[in-house]
Motif scaffolding. Structure first.
Motif, PDB file in Angstrom:
ATOM      1  N   ALA A  71       0.972  -1.162  -0.127  1.00  0.00           N
ATOM      2  CA  ALA A  71      -0.148  -0.025  -0.039  1.00  0.00           C
ATOM      3  C   ALA A  71       0.925   1.436   0.020  1.00  0.00           C
ATOM      4  N   ASP A  72       0.421   2.267  -0.781  1.00  0.00           N
ATOM      5  CA  ASP A  72       1.285   3.522  -0.943  1.00  0.00           C
ATOM      6  C   ASP A  72       0.989   4.049   0.520  1.00  0.00           C
ATOM      7  N   ARG A  73       2.001   4.904   0.933  1.00  0.00           N
ATOM      8  CA  ARG A  73       2.005   5.753   2.118  1.00  0.00           C
ATOM      9  C   ARG A  73       0.624   6.556   1.943  1.00  0.00           C
ATOM     10  N   GLY A  74      -0.039   6.529   3.415  1.00  0.00           N
ATOM     11  CA  GLY A  74      -1.532   7.099   3.313  1.00  0.00           C
ATOM     12  C   GLY A  74      -2.530   6.166   3.180  1.00  0.00           C
ATOM     13  N   ARG A  75      -2.149   5.056   2.591  1.00  0.00           N
ATOM     14  CA  ARG A  75      -3.348   3.815   2.362  1.00  0.00           C
ATOM     15  C   ARG A  75      -2.902   2.704   3.432  1.00  0.00           C
ATOM     16  N   SER A  76      -3.647   2.572   4.058  1.00  0.00           N
ATOM     17  CA  SER A  76      -3.423   1.451   5.247  1.00  0.00           C
ATOM     18  C   SER A  76      -4.085  -0.102   4.815  1.00  0.00           C
ATOM     19  N   GLU A  77      -3.354  -1.012   5.094  1.00  0.00           N
ATOM     20  CA  GLU A  77      -3.815  -2.483   4.706  1.00  0.00           C
ATOM     21  C   GLU A  77      -4.304  -3.009   6.101  1.00  0.00           C
ATOM     22  N   CYS A  78      -3.572  -2.537   7.415  1.00  0.00           N
ATOM     23  CA  CYS A  78      -3.763  -2.779   8.395  1.00  0.00           C
ATOM     24  C   CYS A  78      -3.734  -1.819   9.623  1.00  0.00           C
ATOM     25  N   VAL A  79      -4.293  -2.138  10.655  1.00  0.00           N
ATOM     26  CA  VAL A  79      -3.950  -1.141  11.812  1.00  0.00           C
ATOM     27  C   VAL A  79      -3.294  -2.082  13.108  1.00  0.00           C
ATOM     28  N   LEU A  80      -2.233  -1.655  13.474  1.00  0.00           N
ATOM     29  CA  LEU A  80      -1.623  -2.598  14.503  1.00  0.00           C
ATOM     30  C   LEU A  80      -2.033  -2.103  15.924  1.00  0.00           C
ATOM     31  N   GLY A  81      -2.538  -2.908  16.764  1.00  0.00           N
ATOM     32  CA  GLY A  81      -3.321  -2.362  17.926  1.00  0.00           C
ATOM     33  C   GLY A  81      -2.444  -2.563  19.277  1.00  0.00           C
ATOM     34  N   LEU A  82      -2.264  -1.723  20.357  1.00  0.00           N
ATOM     35  CA  LEU A  82      -1.581  -1.974  21.628  1.00  0.00           C
ATOM     36  C   LEU A  82      -2.824  -1.558  22.713  1.00  0.00           C
ATOM     37  N   SER A  83      -2.673  -2.418  23.693  1.00  0.00           N
ATOM     38  CA  SER A  83      -3.862  -2.350  24.478  1.00  0.00           C
ATOM     39  C   SER A  83      -2.769  -1.330  25.818  1.00  0.00           C
ATOM     40  N   ALA A  84      -3.937  -0.500  26.416  1.00  0.00           N
ATOM     41  CA  ALA A  84      -3.280   0.166  27.439  1.00  0.00           C
ATOM     42  C   ALA A  84      -4.216   0.165  28.556  1.00  0.00           C
ATOM     43  N   GLU A  85      -3.464   0.326  29.933  1.00  0.00           N
ATOM     44  CA  GLU A  85      -4.337   0.006  30.979  1.00  0.00           C
ATOM     45  C   GLU A  85      -5.474   0.974  31.359  1.00  0.00           C
ATOM     46  N   SER A  86      -5.410   2.213  30.952  1.00  0.00           N
ATOM     47  CA  SER A  86      -6.377   3.248  31.189  1.00  0.00           C
ATOM     48  C   SER A  86      -6.239   4.244  30.289  1.00  0.00           C
ATOM     49  N   PRO A  87      -7.440   5.111  30.024  1.00  0.00           N
ATOM     50  CA  PRO A  87      -7.342   6.255  29.242  1.00  0.00           C
ATOM     51  C   PRO A  87      -5.812   7.252  29.444  1.00  0.00           C
ATOM     52  N   ALA A  88      -5.526   7.529  30.597  1.00  0.00           N
ATOM     53  CA  ALA A  88      -4.383   8.096  30.873  1.00  0.00           C
ATOM     54  C   ALA A  88      -3.036   7.422  30.156  1.00  0.00           C
ATOM     55  N   GLU A  89      -3.114   6.312  30.209  1.00  0.00           N
ATOM     56  CA  GLU A  89      -2.135   5.683  29.284  1.00  0.00           C
ATOM     57  C   GLU A  89      -2.110   5.640  27.924  1.00  0.00           C
ATOM     58  N   VAL A  90      -3.300   5.766  27.338  1.00  0.00           N
ATOM     59  CA  VAL A  90      -3.522   5.765  25.939  1.00  0.00           C
ATOM     60  C   VAL A  90      -2.993   7.188  25.699  1.00  0.00           C
ATOM     61  N   GLN A  91      -3.246   8.036  26.289  1.00  0.00           N
ATOM     62  CA  GLN A  91      -2.926   9.527  26.136  1.00  0.00           C
ATOM     63  C   GLN A  91      -1.397   9.704  26.300  1.00  0.00           C
ATOM     64  N   ARG A  92      -0.809   8.969  27.238  1.00  0.00           N
ATOM     65  CA  ARG A  92       0.640   8.856  27.373  1.00  0.00           C
ATOM     66  C   ARG A  92       1.563   8.393  26.245  1.00  0.00           C
ATOM     67  N   ILE A  93       0.856   7.341  25.833  1.00  0.00           N
ATOM     68  CA  ILE A  93       1.804   6.745  24.631  1.00  0.00           C
ATOM     69  C   ILE A  93       1.591   7.355  23.333  1.00  0.00           C
ATOM     70  N   VAL A  94       0.150   7.768  23.050  1.00  0.00           N
ATOM     71  CA  VAL A  94       0.069   8.460  21.803  1.00  0.00           C
ATOM     72  C   VAL A  94       0.959   9.838  21.880  1.00  0.00           C
ATOM     73  N   GLU A  95       1.203  10.444  23.044  1.00  0.00           N
ATOM     74  CA  GLU A  95       1.641  11.876  22.926  1.00  0.00           C
ATOM     75  C   GLU A  95       3.446  11.516  23.054  1.00  0.00           C
ATOM     76  N   GLN A  96       3.849  10.394  23.621  1.00  0.00           N
ATOM     77  CA  GLN A  96       5.062   9.846  23.545  1.00  0.00           C
ATOM     78  C   GLN A  96       5.490   9.626  22.078  1.00  0.00           C
ATOM     79  N   ALA A  97       4.724   8.914  21.377  1.00  0.00           N
ATOM     80  CA  ALA A  97       4.887   8.528  19.900  1.00  0.00           C
ATOM     81  C   ALA A  97       4.805   9.956  19.044  1.00  0.00           C
ATOM     82  N   ARG A  98       3.982  10.927  19.364  1.00  0.00           N
ATOM     83  CA  ARG A  98       4.038  12.211  18.594  1.00  0.00           C
ATOM     84  C   ARG A  98       5.293  12.871  18.775  1.00  0.00           C
TER      85      ARG A  98
END
Length: 132
Positions: A71-98
């Motif tokens: 797939a060309d950049r910007g076209r996705s064939e899959c989404v990789l998933g990570l589980s987090a323990e809480s909404p705060a951890e979701v926010q932390r991981i996404v912010e760390q990635a950003r």
């Protein structure tokens, strides 16, 4: 069924960029001895005991997939998933990635299935982080 880890392989444009991103964004540890550029070859990360992530330069990825198109950049064939323990951890991981260079695709928010946020790595591969 083999008991060895499952390996998910993704095509990448630049080994140093991807190595830095996955080390910083998700805190993943590499496997193997460093090559001449200081990065293990093949570039593999341990996600958990049952899963490894292998990042393969686009040219080498073609050796495996033959004439099947990626797939060309910007076209996705899959989404990789990570589980987090809480909404705060979701926010932390996404912010760390950003902070490590990811593009936030879907800011963390309540969804019908839980609390989730999605980011794209430097090559456009999508990662969704979810807390139930």
């Amino acid at each position: 069924m083999p008991s060895s880890p499952v390996i998910v392989s993704l095509p990448i444009a630049d080994r140093p960029t991807s190595h830095r991103f996955y080390s910083e964004a998700l805190g993943l540890a590499t496997l193997g001895e460093p090559a001449a550029d200081g990065i293990p070859e093949p570039l593999q990360f341990t996600v958990n005991d049952g899963l490894r992530l292998m990042l393969v330069p686009s040219g080498g990825f073609g050796w495996v997939i033959g004439d099947h198109e990626v797939a060309d950049r910007g076209r996705s064939e899959c989404v990789l998933g990570l589980s987090a323990e809480s909404p705060a951890e979701v926010q932390r991981i996404v912010e760390q990635a950003r902070s490590a260079g990811a593009r936030v695709v879907t800011p963390p928010a309540t969804q019908p299935w839980g609390y989730a946020g999605t980011f794209a790595d430097p090559d456009g591969h999508l990662w969704m982080v979810t807390a139930q």
